[in-house]
Design an enzyme around this catalytic site. Structure first.
Site, PDB file in Angstrom:
ATOM      1  CD  GLU A   1      40.415  38.513  46.575  1.00 38.48           C
ATOM      2  OE1 GLU A   1      40.147  37.507  45.890  1.00 38.48           O
ATOM      3  OE2 GLU A   1      40.260  39.663  46.163  1.00 38.48           O
ATOM      4  CG  HIS A   2      42.484  34.067  50.049  1.00 38.75           C
ATOM      5  ND1 HIS A   2      43.149  32.973  49.547  1.00 38.75           N
ATOM      6  CD2 HIS A   2      43.258  35.137  49.766  1.00 38.75           C
ATOM      7  CE1 HIS A   2      44.294  33.367  49.003  1.00 38.75           C
ATOM      8  NE2 HIS A   2      44.381  34.679  49.116  1.00 38.75           N
TER       9      HIS A   2
ATOM     10  CG  ASP B   1      41.070  33.684  39.710  1.00 30.22           C
ATOM     11  OD1 ASP B   1      40.347  34.384  40.442  1.00 30.22           O
ATOM     12  OD2 ASP B   1      42.238  33.380  39.992  1.00 30.22           O
TER      13      ASP B   1
ATOM     14  CB  SER C   1      47.939  36.205  33.543  1.00 29.80           C
ATOM     15  OG  SER C   1      48.693  35.661  34.603  1.00 29.80           O
ATOM     16  CB  SER C   2      47.026  31.187  35.274  1.00 28.76           C
ATOM     17  OG  SER C   2      46.325  31.500  36.455  1.00 28.76           O
TER      18      SER C   2
END
Ligand code: GLA
Length: 385
Positions: free
Chosen positions: A33-34, A171, A126-127
């Protein structure tokens, strides 16, 4: 929403039948993550929660869009695609159309109905799902051949330069390239990737939303990026590295003196998280779920104390999960500042887990968490209805 219902909506709104269904996936991230914007490896998987786009090509010079749960139709004109950055709804789509057009793809007018089952602001991307599904729809209607990785990169560009979120590639890549029952080990520096079976035996992943909404445009996401870029520049004065992810834990210990304050903490998270990804993939391949679980816990702790992107809600939700005897590990996923956790839970214990963690979370935070039934699916799908 069932397909027939979505198609009925489409007909009521646009007065014609939908002809196609394009979908792209929301995602979880097992670990890593990140680190995507630091050239690290990430380990996401595509979900059954998706952006479903029902479409019909019209050939006019306008894209008309309607959305489940939102009244009205948003129209964007194909010869003014640069001018929709401020749209509250539809800016991701406009951004994708804009960059496709800039690449020389003819944007053909169409009617699109969005039935997005990825909860918004949940950290489940979602984006990205909206961007990738739109990129597929518009490429199909333009009749051009496309490469899914290129669509992921173009979608990321739309999010960076049109929507103003300086996100990495994780993503959009997962949304486009995910594979049923696999996680994707993606090297964000080279875009090389490997599918690893997400075999959890008698365990499964429980996805829980702390229901504190997050908005990356308004969050500290872009600030974190600047902090790690500062760290990289300082480290580059003594080490010939291109990305922070190339710095090993041992090297980091030697150069840490160059950094201070939050910059040191952020960099330490990145370096150690990259190391955890390596160990987590090995653990998963070896079927060592206990080790995988403890790496998830360490990841959360680091995101909480070093990267500082969790907050009370995510910390509470994952701590409650960790207290459960049949849970091997739990951590926040995605950008943080709200959104979801994943927990590795024994399948036979899931119902009790959800009941107890859900109740204790509500008692502590004052509102409910949501738990989703998820499965790991393919990224993009295209279907003629
Ligand atoms: C968001 C971004 C990704 C990634 C994660 C954190 O989801 O869109 O690019 O940086 O946060 O891992």
């Amino acid at each position: 929403m069932e397909r027939t219902e979505a198609m009925q909506f489409f007909k009521e709104i646009f007065n014609v039948e939908a002809e196609d269904l394009f979908t792209a996936a929301g995602r979880i991230n097992v670990i890593g993550e990140h680190v995507d914007y630091c050239g690290g490896k990430v380990f996401p998987a595509a979900l059954n929660l998706r952006c479903n786009v029902y479409g019909k090509k019209t050939g006019r010079k306008v894209i008309r869009m309607a959305f489940r749960g939102i009244d009205g139709v948003v129209e964007i004109e194909t010869d003014k695609l640069g001018s929709y950055k401020d749209l509250k709804i539809g800016n991701y789509q406009a951004g994708v159309a804009y960059f496709l057009q800039k690449k020389g793809v003819e944007i053909v007018g169409c009617d699109l109905f969005y039935d997005c089952t990825v909860p918004f602001g949940s950290g489940l991307s979602s984006s990205a799902a909206i961007e990738v599904a739109t990129a597929v729809a518009l490429s199909e209607y333009a009749g051009v051949k496309y490469d899914k990785v290129d669509l992921a990169l173009l979608s990321q560009k739309a999010e960076n330069e049109y929507a103003g979120v300086n996100c990495g590639i994780m993503d959009q890549f997962a949304s486009a390239m995910g594979k049923k029952d696999h996680a994707v080990l993606l090297d964000c520096a080279t875009l090389e990737y490997e599918y690893v079976p997400l075999k959890l035996g008698e365990y499964c992943l429980v996805v829980a939303n702390c229901n504190k909404p997050h908005n990356l445009v308004e969050s500290k996401y872009n600030v974190r990026r600047q902090e790690v870029e500062t760290a990289l520049k300082l480290i580059q004065s003594v080490l010939p590295v291109k990305h922070l992810a190339e710095v090993s834990p041992k090297q980091f210990a030697e150069v840490k003196y160059l950094l201070s304050g939050v910059v040191a903490k952020r960099a330490e998270h990145v370096v150690m998280e990259c190391d955890r990804v390596k160990r987590a993939v090995e653990a998963l391949k070896a079927g060592d779920l206990v080790e995988l679980g403890s790496l998830l816990n360490e990841s959360h702790y680091s995101l909480s104390t070093l990267y500082e992107v969790t907050g009370k809600e995510l910390d509470t939700l994952s701590a409650l999960a960790r207290k459960e005897s049949e849970c091997l590990g739990s951590r926040m996923i995605g950008a943080g500042f709200g959104g979801c956790t994943i927990s590795i839970v024994k399948k036979s214990a899931v119902d009790g887990f959800i009941r107890r963690v859900g109740k204790a979370y509500n008692d502590t935070i004052g509102y409910k968490a949501s738990f989703y039934e998820t499965s790991i699916e393919d990224g993009i799908t295209v279907e003629r209805l």
